[in-house]
Scaffold this motif. Sequence first.
Motif, PDB file in Angstrom:
ATOM      1  N   LYS A 119       0.780  -1.217   0.123  1.00  0.00           N
ATOM      2  CA  LYS A 119       0.004  -0.014  -0.134  1.00  0.00           C
ATOM      3  C   LYS A 119       0.652   1.216  -0.019  1.00  0.00           C
ATOM      4  N   LEU A 120       0.396   2.367  -0.289  1.00  0.00           N
ATOM      5  CA  LEU A 120       1.032   3.653  -0.475  1.00  0.00           C
ATOM      6  C   LEU A 120       1.074   4.302   0.755  1.00  0.00           C
ATOM      7  N   HIS A 121       2.412   4.514   1.264  1.00  0.00           N
ATOM      8  CA  HIS A 121       2.636   5.487   2.450  1.00  0.00           C
ATOM      9  C   HIS A 121       3.492   6.621   2.285  1.00  0.00           C
ATOM     10  N   TYR A 122       2.991   7.581   2.634  1.00  0.00           N
ATOM     11  CA  TYR A 122       3.591   9.009   2.680  1.00  0.00           C
ATOM     12  C   TYR A 122       4.656   9.188   4.180  1.00  0.00           C
ATOM     13  N   ALA A 123       5.984   8.967   4.015  1.00  0.00           N
ATOM     14  CA  ALA A 123       6.723   8.988   5.002  1.00  0.00           C
ATOM     15  C   ALA A 123       7.183  10.622   5.197  1.00  0.00           C
ATOM     16  N   LYS A 124       7.390  10.802   6.407  1.00  0.00           N
ATOM     17  CA  LYS A 124       7.593  12.327   6.924  1.00  0.00           C
ATOM     18  C   LYS A 124       8.956  12.253   6.755  1.00  0.00           C
ATOM     19  N   ILE A 125       9.819  13.037   6.237  1.00  0.00           N
ATOM     20  CA  ILE A 125      11.479  13.058   6.364  1.00  0.00           C
ATOM     21  C   ILE A 125      12.073  14.550   6.825  1.00  0.00           C
ATOM     22  N   ASP A 126      13.156  14.449   7.052  1.00  0.00           N
ATOM     23  CA  ASP A 126      13.952  15.573   7.629  1.00  0.00           C
ATOM     24  C   ASP A 126      15.118  15.524   6.555  1.00  0.00           C
ATOM     25  N   ILE A 127      15.010  16.788   5.953  1.00  0.00           N
ATOM     26  CA  ILE A 127      15.904  17.115   4.905  1.00  0.00           C
ATOM     27  C   ILE A 127      17.022  18.069   5.419  1.00  0.00           C
ATOM     28  N   VAL A 128      18.386  17.483   5.386  1.00  0.00           N
ATOM     29  CA  VAL A 128      19.448  18.133   5.861  1.00  0.00           C
ATOM     30  C   VAL A 128      19.753  19.025   4.903  1.00  0.00           C
ATOM     31  N   ARG A 129      20.205  18.451   3.643  1.00  0.00           N
ATOM     32  CA  ARG A 129      20.693  19.457   2.321  1.00  0.00           C
ATOM     33  C   ARG A 129      20.331  18.929   1.131  1.00  0.00           C
ATOM     34  N   MET A 162      -3.759   3.501  -0.515  1.00  0.00           N
ATOM     35  CA  MET A 162      -4.188   2.905  -1.789  1.00  0.00           C
ATOM     36  C   MET A 162      -3.409   1.747  -1.905  1.00  0.00           C
ATOM     37  N   LYS A 163      -3.946   0.684  -2.661  1.00  0.00           N
ATOM     38  CA  LYS A 163      -3.259  -0.548  -3.033  1.00  0.00           C
ATOM     39  C   LYS A 163      -2.562  -0.356  -4.317  1.00  0.00           C
ATOM     40  N   LEU A 164      -1.429  -0.963  -4.389  1.00  0.00           N
ATOM     41  CA  LEU A 164      -0.484  -0.788  -5.440  1.00  0.00           C
ATOM     42  C   LEU A 164       0.246  -2.132  -5.845  1.00  0.00           C
ATOM     43  N   ALA A 165       0.533  -2.020  -7.007  1.00  0.00           N
ATOM     44  CA  ALA A 165       1.127  -3.545  -7.458  1.00  0.00           C
ATOM     45  C   ALA A 165       2.486  -3.076  -8.199  1.00  0.00           C
ATOM     46  N   LEU A 166       3.457  -4.179  -8.196  1.00  0.00           N
ATOM     47  CA  LEU A 166       4.698  -3.966  -8.827  1.00  0.00           C
ATOM     48  C   LEU A 166       4.653  -4.650 -10.143  1.00  0.00           C
ATOM     49  N   ALA A 167       5.209  -4.074 -11.167  1.00  0.00           N
ATOM     50  CA  ALA A 167       5.340  -4.463 -12.522  1.00  0.00           C
ATOM     51  C   ALA A 167       5.530  -5.873 -12.707  1.00  0.00           C
ATOM     52  N   ASP A 168       6.503  -6.442 -11.994  1.00  0.00           N
ATOM     53  CA  ASP A 168       6.863  -7.936 -12.201  1.00  0.00           C
ATOM     54  C   ASP A 168       5.826  -8.652 -11.522  1.00  0.00           C
ATOM     55  N   ASP A 169       5.246  -8.509 -10.326  1.00  0.00           N
ATOM     56  CA  ASP A 169       4.377  -9.133 -10.007  1.00  0.00           C
ATOM     57  C   ASP A 169       2.956  -9.184 -10.660  1.00  0.00           C
ATOM     58  N   LYS A 170       2.595  -8.271 -11.262  1.00  0.00           N
ATOM     59  CA  LYS A 170       1.294  -8.152 -12.118  1.00  0.00           C
ATOM     60  C   LYS A 170       1.544  -9.055 -13.462  1.00  0.00           C
ATOM     61  N   THR A 171       2.844  -9.071 -13.881  1.00  0.00           N
ATOM     62  CA  THR A 171       3.241  -9.749 -15.314  1.00  0.00           C
ATOM     63  C   THR A 171       3.234 -11.173 -14.995  1.00  0.00           C
ATOM     64  N   GLU A 172       3.573 -11.631 -13.809  1.00  0.00           N
ATOM     65  CA  GLU A 172       3.413 -13.001 -13.248  1.00  0.00           C
ATOM     66  C   GLU A 172       2.153 -13.679 -13.263  1.00  0.00           C
ATOM     67  N   THR A 173       1.241 -12.721 -12.836  1.00  0.00           N
ATOM     68  CA  THR A 173      -0.110 -13.148 -12.365  1.00  0.00           C
ATOM     69  C   THR A 173      -0.932 -13.446 -13.772  1.00  0.00           C
ATOM     70  N   GLN A 174      -0.683 -12.589 -14.771  1.00  0.00           N
ATOM     71  CA  GLN A 174      -1.021 -12.431 -16.136  1.00  0.00           C
ATOM     72  C   GLN A 174      -0.662 -13.704 -16.959  1.00  0.00           C
ATOM     73  N   GLU A 175       0.420 -14.126 -16.712  1.00  0.00           N
ATOM     74  CA  GLU A 175       0.940 -15.097 -17.302  1.00  0.00           C
ATOM     75  C   GLU A 175       0.393 -16.418 -16.978  1.00  0.00           C
ATOM     76  N   THR A 176       0.100 -16.625 -15.754  1.00  0.00           N
ATOM     77  CA  THR A 176      -0.096 -17.886 -15.132  1.00  0.00           C
ATOM     78  C   THR A 176      -1.519 -18.560 -15.724  1.00  0.00           C
ATOM     79  N   PRO A 177      -2.599 -17.850 -15.875  1.00  0.00           N
ATOM     80  CA  PRO A 177      -3.913 -18.414 -16.727  1.00  0.00           C
ATOM     81  C   PRO A 177      -3.634 -18.789 -18.124  1.00  0.00           C
ATOM     82  N   ASP A 178      -2.766 -17.975 -18.816  1.00  0.00           N
ATOM     83  CA  ASP A 178      -2.528 -18.305 -20.242  1.00  0.00           C
ATOM     84  C   ASP A 178      -1.980 -19.508 -20.354  1.00  0.00           C
ATOM     85  N   LYS A 179      -0.879 -19.908 -19.413  1.00  0.00           N
ATOM     86  CA  LYS A 179      -0.278 -21.080 -19.791  1.00  0.00           C
ATOM     87  C   LYS A 179      -1.390 -22.331 -19.479  1.00  0.00           C
ATOM     88  N   SER A 180      -2.246 -22.281 -18.627  1.00  0.00           N
ATOM     89  CA  SER A 180      -3.279 -23.170 -18.342  1.00  0.00           C
ATOM     90  C   SER A 180      -4.273 -23.242 -19.352  1.00  0.00           C
TER      91      SER A 180
END
Length: 407
Positions: free
Chosen positions: A332-342, A372-390
């Motif tokens: 999931k998307l998370h916004y981290a509060k950061i301290d900028i030094v320079r 919000m829910k997010l997905a990585l490009a590699d994970d989604k590609t693997e999910t789509q390739e699995t039913p095609d093979k079956s």
Amino acid sequence: MVRKKQIIIPIAILAVGIVSLIGFSSMKKPPAEKPEVDNTPIVAIENIVVAPMTLKVNSYGVVKPKYETTMVAQVTGEIVELSDTFVRGGLVKKDQLLARIDPNDYHAALIDAEANMASARASLEKEVAQGKVAEREWKHITDTSPTELSLRKPQLAQELARVKSAQAAVLRAKRNLQRTEIRAPYDAMIERRNIGLGSFVGIGNEIGKLLGTAVAEVRLPIADNELQYLIDQGRQAKVNLTGSFAGKDIQWQAQIARSEGVIDDKSRMSYLVAEIQDPYHLKSNNIQNTMPLRFGAYVQAEVLGLEIANASVVPRYLVINDRLAILDNESKLHYAKIDIVRQQDGNVIVSNGLVDGDQMIVSALDYPVDGMKLALADDKTETQETPDKSSDGEDDTQVANTETKGE
């Protein structure tokens, strides 16, 4: 009969229609189910590295000697001797003889001054004796007291003055004789020589110029707002100097010796002065790089500043209002509060708010919402390739079965 036909025929036609409708309905295939479309945004990530960091302030400068001396003649005369090392680029030691002015006249002047001093001392001794005689004679006279003149005290003071004057003349003659020898005041390199063997020099004529080889300096311009990244505004800070020697990049170590304490009215920069000990490596105990740091060389400098225990470098364009988009463990998307030094070039240096191994989102999101829910490009590609093979496997099985039946 006719009436029966009128009744049977419509009924027959209706029955045939119903049967045909049922038959066509049974032949109709149900609509294929459409696969669910995954609309989860796809993002690209990079792992964040958190590690200790030393802030650096970049600068530049030209190497110059800390001490340089223009030698001039202090006496007049002809150059009768020159050292072989008294040439441009020659290296000389402290008190080494570089040139000699004809000393004969100054030897004679010293002898004359010593003779005058001997004469003055003899006159002084004579006057002391006469004063003692006058004092004994006045002791026999009781009706009046002696004056200072009768005791010869003014004459004694005059002879003392003559002795001191003679001593001063001797010292002056000795000093002038010493000045006929031109010697190096410290370990140095010859930058130029302005005299030759047999040339005549007068008082104030330039003889040559020396560059001290013990310590070199580099003036480093620093923007005023960069001083905040240095400890104690850079005093005693370590400096890495990088320059070129024989076509190779060489690094030397230096240290900030002082600040000039003013802002240049043209460049609006502050200047720190870095010192390099033994730049030409003439001392045996020098363990630094064997390549000399030549005077006049242009060098790049890194002044070491504040140390940050946990720092990370993040592209500047990913930071919005001191927040950075992170993909958490639940994807999931998370916004981290950061301290900028320079801010440095196209990056920012962060001191707090990030953990080593955090996944930083580096791709753009159209409508980002925290959580919000997010997905990585590699994970989604693997999910789509699995039913095609079956499905491909099922088609191959059906083709094989058909061929078997045909046989």
